[in-house]
Scaffold this motif. Structure first.
Motif, short mmCIF file in Angstrom:
data_model
loop_
_atom_site.label_atom_id
_atom_site.label_comp_id
_atom_site.label_asym_id
_atom_site.label_seq_id
_atom_site.Cartn_x
_atom_site.Cartn_y
_atom_site.Cartn_z
N SER A 1 -19.20 -15.37 -28.70
CA SER A 1 -18.94 -16.79 -28.84
C SER A 1 -17.79 -17.18 -27.94
CB SER A 1 -18.57 -17.15 -30.29
OG SER A 1 -19.63 -16.84 -31.16
N VAL A 2 -17.72 -18.45 -27.58
CA VAL A 2 -16.60 -18.97 -26.82
C VAL A 2 -15.85 -19.94 -27.70
CG1 VAL A 2 -15.93 -20.28 -24.78
CG2 VAL A 2 -17.90 -18.74 -24.67
N PHE A 3 -14.53 -19.82 -27.69
CA PHE A 3 -13.74 -20.74 -28.49
C PHE A 3 -12.45 -21.07 -27.77
CE2 PHE A 3 -12.46 -16.54 -29.69
CZ PHE A 3 -11.10 -16.61 -29.93
N THR A 4 -11.86 -22.20 -28.11
CA THR A 4 -10.62 -22.63 -27.49
C THR A 4 -9.44 -22.08 -28.26
OG1 THR A 4 -10.50 -24.62 -28.83
CG2 THR A 4 -11.75 -24.76 -26.78
N ALA A 5 -8.24 -22.28 -27.69
CA ALA A 5 -7.03 -21.78 -28.35
C ALA A 5 -6.87 -22.39 -29.73
CB ALA A 5 -5.81 -22.07 -27.49
N SER A 6 -7.23 -23.66 -29.90
CA SER A 6 -7.08 -24.29 -31.20
C SER A 6 -8.01 -23.67 -32.23
CB SER A 6 -7.36 -25.80 -31.09
OG SER A 6 -8.68 -26.02 -30.62
N GLY B 1 -8.83 -19.71 -40.08
CA GLY B 1 -8.95 -18.47 -40.84
C GLY B 1 -9.83 -17.40 -40.22
N CYS B 2 -9.94 -16.27 -40.90
CA CYS B 2 -10.66 -15.12 -40.34
C CYS B 2 -11.44 -14.41 -41.44
CB CYS B 2 -9.66 -14.15 -39.70
SG CYS B 2 -10.41 -12.62 -39.15
N SER B 3 -12.63 -13.94 -41.11
CA SER B 3 -13.43 -13.17 -42.05
C SER B 3 -12.95 -11.73 -42.10
CB SER B 3 -14.90 -13.21 -41.62
OG SER B 3 -15.65 -12.29 -42.37
N ASP B 4 -12.89 -11.15 -43.29
CA ASP B 4 -12.43 -9.77 -43.43
C ASP B 4 -13.59 -8.78 -43.60
OD1 ASP B 4 -9.63 -10.85 -45.37
OD2 ASP B 4 -9.70 -10.29 -43.27
N SER C 1 -21.05 -10.79 -39.88
CA SER C 1 -20.85 -12.21 -40.21
C SER C 1 -19.78 -12.85 -39.34
CB SER C 1 -20.48 -12.35 -41.69
OG SER C 1 -19.25 -11.71 -41.96
N PHE C 2 -19.39 -12.17 -38.28
CA PHE C 2 -18.32 -12.68 -37.42
C PHE C 2 -18.65 -14.05 -36.85
CE2 PHE C 2 -14.85 -12.72 -34.56
CZ PHE C 2 -15.33 -13.20 -33.35
N SER C 3 -17.64 -14.92 -36.86
CA SER C 3 -17.77 -16.25 -36.26
C SER C 3 -16.49 -16.59 -35.53
CB SER C 3 -18.04 -17.31 -37.34
OG SER C 3 -17.94 -18.61 -36.79
N ALA C 4 -16.63 -17.05 -34.29
CA ALA C 4 -15.45 -17.44 -33.52
C ALA C 4 -14.73 -18.60 -34.17
CB ALA C 4 -15.87 -17.80 -32.10
N LYS D 1 -9.07 -15.57 -36.44
CA LYS D 1 -7.64 -15.73 -36.20
C LYS D 1 -7.09 -14.40 -35.71
CE LYS D 1 -3.25 -16.97 -38.36
NZ LYS D 1 -2.56 -17.39 -39.62
N PRO D 2 -6.58 -14.32 -34.47
CA PRO D 2 -6.07 -13.05 -33.95
C PRO D 2 -4.93 -12.49 -34.81
CG PRO D 2 -6.35 -14.64 -32.18
CD PRO D 2 -6.54 -15.40 -33.46
N SER D 3 -4.89 -11.19 -34.93
CA SER D 3 -3.82 -10.53 -35.66
C SER D 3 -2.64 -10.28 -34.72
CB SER D 3 -4.32 -9.19 -36.23
OG SER D 3 -4.45 -8.23 -35.19
N ASP D 4 -1.64 -9.56 -35.21
CA ASP D 4 -0.49 -9.21 -34.36
C ASP D 4 -0.65 -7.82 -33.77
OD1 ASP D 4 -0.16 -7.63 -36.60
OD2 ASP D 4 1.94 -8.18 -36.96
#
Length: 357
Positions: free
Chosen positions: A11-16, A21-24, A326-329, A333-336
């Motif tokens: 998928s392509v997504f912007t910085a915003s 949130g993020c799926s675990d 089930s990943f969705s862009a 949310k990127p981790s550290d």
């Protein structure tokens, strides 16, 4: 289509979009009924003498005043003894340096600093580090080699050609000796036209990054076992032979992209801006290639915590997951805990040997 391919979502997504949130959840494909006799081994079960010292130093630096959110680190063998050095990049400011540490003979020690803007180059063909400072119209550079417990100057050079329009005297120097431009360029040519590794900023300081770098990334040769090592060597040697002279700037890395304790093989064909990577995975008694190409500058960015790999562009990011069906862009949310992947080893016989130790 193989099971692991079915889990590949792009998928392509912007910085915003990356701020939500993020799926675990994750689904890991496993090469069962593989026909491979190797027993499963966790990379974290492999131990090296240097691990405790390096992990302690990383924690010490992280709690020091020198640490910032822009700090990063690397593990790379700069001395040629088969063990990695620990390189800590203070940041990306002009004067930010890399601190270099080593573990040898049961002793942890500091080898000094290197680089500007938190990075420096390593030329594996020659076993040399390279540092360059680009000032206002001039260049100062030096090549250094490891000798008897320290890095010493091998060759220094300077050039102020970019000041020609200002009317100053143009000077080209090698080891402090002035020379004509053709001689200057000839003296440096072999060090410019060789594969270059950019060192210092491979890993962020997230907990999962530190754990992966110290306890997993150096262990894949032991994890793979005899059968998979043979498959890996055959595949990489075949790619190298097919590329011919084009393999001069090629590199590769073993990296577990789906969290099943079996690494994928990332092949980087070049470090050029438009160069992408191919990803290969173990499937039974074979190695298969994922459809498509991934990344930029011959490398991928890999979110270790979320098992998402991605490339950054001016318009945003393109991301993929091999682990989460089930990943969705939209909800990523990127981790550290982020690392660069793709260019750890040179794609030649010495690099292949080093990767499978």
């Amino acid at each position: 289509m193989k099971a692991i391919k079915a889990l590949l979502l792009a998928s392509v997504f912007t910085a915003s979009a990356a701020a939500v949130g993020c799926s675990d959840t994750k689904t890991v494909s496993s090469p069962s009924d593989s026909g491979i006799s190797d027993q499963a081994v966790s990379p974290e079960s492999i131990s090296f003498e240097w691990q405790d010292s390096y992990e302690s130093k990383l924690e010490e630096f992280k709690s020091s005043d020198a640490f910032s959110e822009d700090s990063a680190f690397d593990l790379t063998d700069l001395t040629g003894d088969g063990n990695p050095e620990l390189i800590i990049s203070q940041g990306t400011e002009k004067q930010s340096v890399c601190e270099i540490y080593t573990y040898s003979g049961g002793t942890f020690s500091e080898l000094g600093t290197a680089g500007f803007e938190g990075t420096f180059d390593y030329l594996p063909e020659f076993g040399l580090t390279r540092e360059e400072y680009h000032g206002d119209g001039f260049l100062l550079g030096k090549l250094r080699q490891y000798d008897n417990g320290e890095f010493v100057d091998f060759l220094t050079y300077s050039d102020n050609s970019d000041l020609a329009s200002s009317g100053v005297t143009i000077v080209h120097e090698i080891n402090g000796e002035e020379m004509l431009l053709p001689d200057y360029e000839a003296a440096l040519a072999q060090y410019i036209d060789t594969l270059t590794m950019h060192i210092g900023r491979k890993y962020s300081f997230g907990d999962d990054s530190v754990n992966y770098a110290v306890h997993c990334a150096q262990s894949w040769g032991a994890v793979l076992g005899t059968d998979r090592k043979s498959l890996c060597r055959e595949k990489l040697s075949g790619i190298m032979e097919d590329m011919g002279e084009d393999s001069k700037d090629a590199a590769f890395e073993l990296c577990d992209l789906n969290g099943d304790d079996v690494p994928e093989i990332i092949v980087s064909y070049s470090s050029a801006p438009d160069s992408a990577c191919s990803v290969y995975y173990f499937s039974g008694p074979e190695i298969e290639q994922l459809d498509g190409e991934y990344g930029r500058y011959g490398r991928l960015m890999f979110d270790i915590s979320n098992l998402v790999f991605y490339s950054e562009t001016e318009s945003g990011m393109t991301c993929w997951s091999l682990a989460d069906s089930s990943f969705s862009a939209d909800t990523y949310k990127p981790s550290d805990s982020i690392m660069e992947a793709g260019r750890r080893f040179t794609l030649d016989e010495s690099g292949i040997d080093a990767s499978l130790v």
